[in-house]
Design a protein around this motif. Structure first.
Motif, PDB file in Angstrom:
ATOM      1  N   ILE A 468      42.686  51.916  50.647  1.00 42.58           N
ATOM      2  CA  ILE A 468      41.598  51.598  49.718  1.00 42.58           C
ATOM      3  C   ILE A 468      41.882  50.219  49.104  1.00 42.58           C
ATOM      4  O   ILE A 468      42.974  50.003  48.568  1.00 42.58           O
ATOM      5  N   PRO A 469      40.929  49.268  49.168  1.00 46.81           N
ATOM      6  CA  PRO A 469      41.201  47.942  48.576  1.00 46.81           C
ATOM      7  C   PRO A 469      41.201  48.013  47.044  1.00 46.81           C
ATOM      8  O   PRO A 469      40.591  48.913  46.473  1.00 46.81           O
ATOM      9  N   PRO A 470      41.864  47.047  46.392  1.00 45.52           N
ATOM     10  CA  PRO A 470      42.019  47.091  44.927  1.00 45.52           C
ATOM     11  C   PRO A 470      40.694  47.127  44.169  1.00 45.52           C
ATOM     12  O   PRO A 470      40.594  47.729  43.114  1.00 45.52           O
ATOM     13  N   SER A 471      39.654  46.480  44.734  1.00 45.61           N
ATOM     14  CA  SER A 471      38.401  46.378  43.977  1.00 45.61           C
ATOM     15  C   SER A 471      37.586  47.672  43.981  1.00 45.61           C
ATOM     16  O   SER A 471      36.610  47.795  43.249  1.00 45.61           O
ATOM     17  N   HIS A 521      35.488  53.792  57.710  1.00 49.34           N
ATOM     18  CA  HIS A 521      34.351  53.171  57.019  1.00 49.34           C
ATOM     19  C   HIS A 521      34.803  51.840  56.416  1.00 49.34           C
ATOM     20  O   HIS A 521      35.890  51.748  55.830  1.00 49.34           O
ATOM     21  N   ASP A 522      33.981  50.806  56.547  1.00 47.26           N
ATOM     22  CA  ASP A 522      34.358  49.477  56.073  1.00 47.26           C
ATOM     23  C   ASP A 522      34.138  49.368  54.564  1.00 47.26           C
ATOM     24  O   ASP A 522      33.015  49.422  54.089  1.00 47.26           O
ATOM     25  N   HIS A 528      39.506  49.087  56.168  1.00 47.56           N
ATOM     26  CA  HIS A 528      38.773  50.215  56.736  1.00 47.56           C
ATOM     27  C   HIS A 528      39.426  51.496  56.224  1.00 47.56           C
ATOM     28  O   HIS A 528      40.627  51.680  56.357  1.00 47.56           O
ATOM     29  N   LEU A 529      38.622  52.361  55.639  1.00 48.00           N
ATOM     30  CA  LEU A 529      39.139  53.583  55.015  1.00 48.00           C
ATOM     31  C   LEU A 529      39.744  54.512  56.066  1.00 48.00           C
ATOM     32  O   LEU A 529      39.172  54.709  57.137  1.00 48.00           O
ATOM     33  N   ARG A 530      40.919  55.077  55.750  1.00 45.45           N
ATOM     34  CA  ARG A 530      41.516  56.083  56.637  1.00 45.45           C
ATOM     35  C   ARG A 530      41.409  57.442  55.952  1.00 45.45           C
ATOM     36  O   ARG A 530      41.748  57.590  54.782  1.00 45.45           O
TER      37      ARG A 530
END
Length: 538
Positions: A468-471, A521-522, A528-530
């Motif tokens: 998951i990206p920080p934002s 999912h991008d 990309h979400l795992r």
């Protein structure tokens, strides 16, 4: 009192009993090649000092604090014990069984599974005596009292364990576990009399019976919570409410070691089950720190139950396992009969013909292995073939997904007779129903020793999210997962690492569909979400 023993040639003469047995401890395990260990005629004169069957059994190398009850309980599973002579000073005993047949079953059984009493291997063989004549010394009175106490109740009353039957659940079943593997592990704590393996609530389970409560108690204390292999196949052990197991067949699903005469039932190995296991190369467990322990034990210590492999005489590479770390000699050598290597194609049926796509099967089955190809059958769209990269992964996917609901219908999964999925010929495209994924970047298990191997869990309502990206914040993910109409019940970021989170869906079925929809999912920022199933709940 001991005089009548000297012509046994073992109890008092210079022919050391150790040499007498050395040919046996290292000798062939008598029943190791018989299909179910029901070849009771094999052990007439194979490797024994006294090869002639007798009702009297000579037991050697007993621990010095051995009790009468413990010696009797070695014989009880096979029939009534009619007499006992203890020679504590020599660490030996003689046990008389009620029939020669009971004695033969007993010697035959212990020639394949060495009895261990408090970490001592104990040696069992026929005596040259045809019966025991005992006097009435104080020793003998103790033996007779123990016989009366045990044979009348047929239970070891000295030990107040809740049951002699254990229920064993194997969690996180990354590698298949066989009945033989369980026998090896549990034989360390006492004689395994009967064992049954089965799948219930999509969990691999076993019921296992010991002759006495003390063994069951010791096994539960030592093994509960242990891993059979590094980081996976965790044993959860409880006492069963059953007091005894009733086994009808000796095969790879059930075994009664006290009844070598039982039929095998359907002798074809059944395949719907992790019990038909696969041979692994140690590469999968490349992180195993115990590789060196495999040969640390003298052969006499290898508890090797009669292998019920459909391929007799097969040698399989030894597996370094996590149990090796706590010196379970048997468990360091768990070897398995392989499923024929070609069996990596699954036949999936009862699919929803309007909603199923090759992609959704690729993502779902990809949780349990690397999917190479998927074919939805052109004229029967509720059926599909899924080709995994090897038979272990096929077995795993089948054991975890069979019966789970996809698009409101329970999946039916069996091994296909096809060894691979054919691609359509050039110019004969089949409307995208066949897809080749062999070069997909989404394979979870391409890297040997990948940590994904230790995070394989059955489908669950709680999903594990990573990358998951920080934002991205909690509400973004909750919105995303409810956008398909599913219900999000709970959400929690990992404390020490906001790249990961748990999300709990309304049901297992919703979680399955969410995983298919949102894995990869991008989320932006090249993240990309795992998504995978979690063993935890929130």
């Amino acid at each position: 009192q001991h005089i009548q023993l000297h012509h046994d040639g073992t109890a008092g003469t210079s022919r050391g009993s150790d040499e007498l047995f050395s040919s046996i401890s290292n000798g062939p395990y008598i029943m190791s090649t018989t299909a179910n260990g029901n070849d009771s005629k094999k052990f007439k004169g194979d490797v024994r000092g006294s090869g002639v069957p007798s009702r009297v059994i000579h037991i050697r190398r007993l621990p010095s604090d051995i009790t009468e009850a413990e010696v009797i309980s070695l014989g009880l599973p096979f029939g009534d014990v009619t007499n006992l002579l203890m020679l504590k000073a020599k660490n030996q005993a003689f046990l008389e069984m009620n029939s020669e047949e009971a004695a033969q079953n007993m010697v035959g059984y212990y020639s394949t599974v060495m009895p261990i009493i408090r970490h001592h291997p104990v040696y069992v063989q026929f005596s040259n005596h045809k019966e025991l004549k005992t006097d009435n010394s104080p020793n003998q009175e103790r033996a007779q009292a123990a016989l009366r106490a045990l044979s009348t109740s047929h239970v070891d009353t000295a030990v107040a364990a809740p049951s002699t039957v254990l229920r064993v659940v194997v969690e996180n079943l990354v590698y298949p576990v066989t009945l033989d593997a369980l026998c090896q592990i549990f034989s360390k704590f006492g004689t395994v009399l009967r064992i049954i393996v089965f799948t219930k609530n999509s969990q691999f389970q076993a019921l296992l019976q010991y002759p006495d409560g003390a063994s069951a108690q010791a096994a539960k204390l030592s093994l509960d919570g242990q891993n059979i292999y590094n980081g996976c196949c965790t044993l959860r052990i409880s006492f069963s409410k059953l007091t005894s197991l009733n086994v009808k067949y000796n095969n790879e699903k059930s075994r009664d070691f006290t009844r070598p005469d039982l039929p095998s039932g359907d002798s074809q190995p059944t395949m719907e089950h992790p019990a038909m296991a696969t041979a692994f190369t140690p590469g999968i467990i490349s992180a195993a720190p115990y590789a060196g322990t495999t040969h640390a034990f003298p052969p006499a210590f290898a508890i090797q139950p009669a292998v019920s492999s459909p391929y007799p005489g097969l040698t399989v590479p030894a597996l370094p396992g996590a149990l090796a770390s706590f010196s379970l000699p048997g468990a360091t050598r768990l070897g398995f009969p392989p499923i024929p290597a070609g069996h990596c194609v699954l036949l999936v049926s009862n699919l929803h013909p309007e909603r199923v796509t090759p992609h959704c099967l690729f993502i779902l089955f990809g949780v349990y292995g690397d999917v190479m190809r998927v074919k939805i059958l052109f004229n029967k769209k509720e059926n599909a073939l899924v080709q995994m990269s090897d038979s272990t992964q096929a077995q795993l996917a089948m054991s975890h997904l069979n019966g789970q609901r996809l698009h409101e219908k329970p999946l039916r999964i069996t091994l296909s007779k096809h060894t691979s999925v054919q691609l359509p010929r050039e110019g004969h495209e089949d409307q995208g129903l066949t897809k080749d994924y062999s070069n997909s970047p989404l394979h979870r298990f391409k890297k040997p020793g990948s940590k994904n191997y230790s995070n394989i869990f059955p489908p669950s309502a709680t999903l594990h999210l990573s990358n998951i990206p920080p934002s991205v914040v909690e509400d973004d993910l909750k919105m995303l997962f409810s956008s398909s109409g599913a219900m999000v019940k709970a959400f929690k970021f990992f404390q020490k690492d906001h790249k990961m989170a748990l999300i709990q869906m309304g049901s297992v079925e919703e979680a399955i569909e969410s995983l298919i929809e949102f894995h990869n999912h991008d989320l932006g920022e090249n993240h990309h979400l795992r998504v995978s199933f979690s063993k935890s709940s929130i």
